[in-house]
Design a protein around this motif. Structure first.
Motif, PDB file in Angstrom:
ATOM      1  N   ILE A 122       2.327   3.670  13.140  1.00  9.53           N
ATOM      2  CA  ILE A 122       1.265   3.505  13.931  1.00  9.53           C
ATOM      3  C   ILE A 122       1.294   2.269  15.035  1.00  9.53           C
ATOM      4  CG2 ILE A 122      -0.385   4.237  12.138  1.00  9.53           C
ATOM      5  CD1 ILE A 122      -1.172   1.381  11.597  1.00  9.53           C
ATOM      6  N   ARG A 178       6.985  10.233  11.791  1.00  9.18           N
ATOM      7  CA  ARG A 178       6.496  10.397  10.574  1.00  9.18           C
ATOM      8  C   ARG A 178       7.659  10.755   9.650  1.00  9.18           C
ATOM      9  NH1 ARG A 178       1.051  14.019   9.886  1.00  9.18           N
ATOM     10  NH2 ARG A 178      -0.090  12.969  12.008  1.00  9.18           N
ATOM     11  N   SER A 188       3.119  -3.451   7.911  1.00  7.92           N
ATOM     12  CA  SER A 188       1.706  -3.568   8.398  1.00  7.92           C
ATOM     13  C   SER A 188       1.557  -2.505   9.657  1.00  7.92           C
ATOM     14  CB  SER A 188       1.286  -4.978   8.851  1.00  7.92           C
ATOM     15  OG  SER A 188       2.214  -5.238  10.346  1.00  7.92           O
ATOM     16  N   ASN A 189       2.976  -1.938   9.878  1.00  6.58           N
ATOM     17  CA  ASN A 189       2.961  -0.841  11.283  1.00  6.58           C
ATOM     18  C   ASN A 189       3.190   0.445  10.456  1.00  6.58           C
ATOM     19  OD1 ASN A 189       2.912  -3.031  12.999  1.00  6.58           O
ATOM     20  ND2 ASN A 189       4.956  -2.918  13.219  1.00  6.58           N
ATOM     21  N   LYS A 210       1.324   3.588   7.995  1.00  7.08           N
ATOM     22  CA  LYS A 210      -0.017   4.324   7.403  1.00  7.08           C
ATOM     23  C   LYS A 210       0.247   5.333   6.521  1.00  7.08           C
ATOM     24  CE  LYS A 210      -2.685   6.971   9.846  1.00  7.08           C
ATOM     25  NZ  LYS A 210      -3.455   7.667  10.769  1.00  7.08           N
ATOM     26  N   LYS A 211      -0.292   5.156   5.329  1.00  6.74           N
ATOM     27  CA  LYS A 211       0.018   6.445   4.313  1.00  6.74           C
ATOM     28  C   LYS A 211      -0.773   7.530   4.594  1.00  6.74           C
ATOM     29  CE  LYS A 211       0.078   6.863  -0.648  1.00  6.74           C
ATOM     30  NZ  LYS A 211      -0.197   6.203  -2.016  1.00  6.74           N
ATOM     31  N   HIS A 250       0.759  -1.217   0.344  1.00  7.61           N
ATOM     32  CA  HIS A 250       0.223  -0.084   0.057  1.00  7.61           C
ATOM     33  C   HIS A 250       0.876   1.112   0.050  1.00  7.61           C
ATOM     34  CE1 HIS A 250       0.916  -0.770   4.270  1.00  7.61           C
ATOM     35  NE2 HIS A 250       0.538   0.629   4.424  1.00  7.61           N
ATOM     36  N   VAL A 276       4.535   8.727   5.286  1.00  4.09           N
ATOM     37  CA  VAL A 276       3.685   7.716   6.015  1.00  4.09           C
ATOM     38  C   VAL A 276       4.074   8.016   7.678  1.00  4.09           C
ATOM     39  CG1 VAL A 276       4.063   5.743   4.427  1.00  4.09           C
ATOM     40  CG2 VAL A 276       5.964   6.195   6.248  1.00  4.09           C
ATOM     41  N   GLU A 277       3.257   7.510   8.580  1.00  2.00           N
ATOM     42  CA  GLU A 277       3.448   7.540   9.762  1.00  2.00           C
ATOM     43  C   GLU A 277       3.503   6.025  10.400  1.00  2.00           C
ATOM     44  OE1 GLU A 277       0.919   9.004  13.877  1.00  2.00           O
ATOM     45  OE2 GLU A 277      -0.125   9.436  11.738  1.00  2.00           O
TER      46      GLU A 277
END
Length: 74
Positions: A14, A22, A68-69, A71-72, A4, A11-12
């Motif tokens: 999470i 970030r 998986s860790n 987030k866009k 993704h 990205v951040e």
């Protein structure tokens, strides 16, 4: 494996010890499910003396985070 995020995305992180940081994605390894985020996870590596690095010692660089860790953003 489809991802993704791609190189250059903002990205951040999470989850994990580096949650909330970030940065931009420097590289994506889809086979291992890892991304390297600029300033996301700093790792120190001991190196020997060489022509390229005559002093040797500790080098700090960005380490991988599981895909998986992250987030866009935007």
């Amino acid at each position: 494996m489809k991802t993704h995020v791609k190189k250059g995305d903002e990205v951040e992180i999470i989850a994990g010890n580096h949650k909330g940081k970030r940065g931009t994605v420097l590289s994506v390894n889809a086979a291992k499910g890892q991304v390297v985020v600029e300033g996301g996870r700093k790792v120190k590596k001991a190196t020997r003396r060489s022509e390229k690095n005559p002093d040797g010692g500790l080098i700090e660089s960005d380490g991988p985070v599981h895909i998986s860790n992250v987030k866009k953003l935007g």
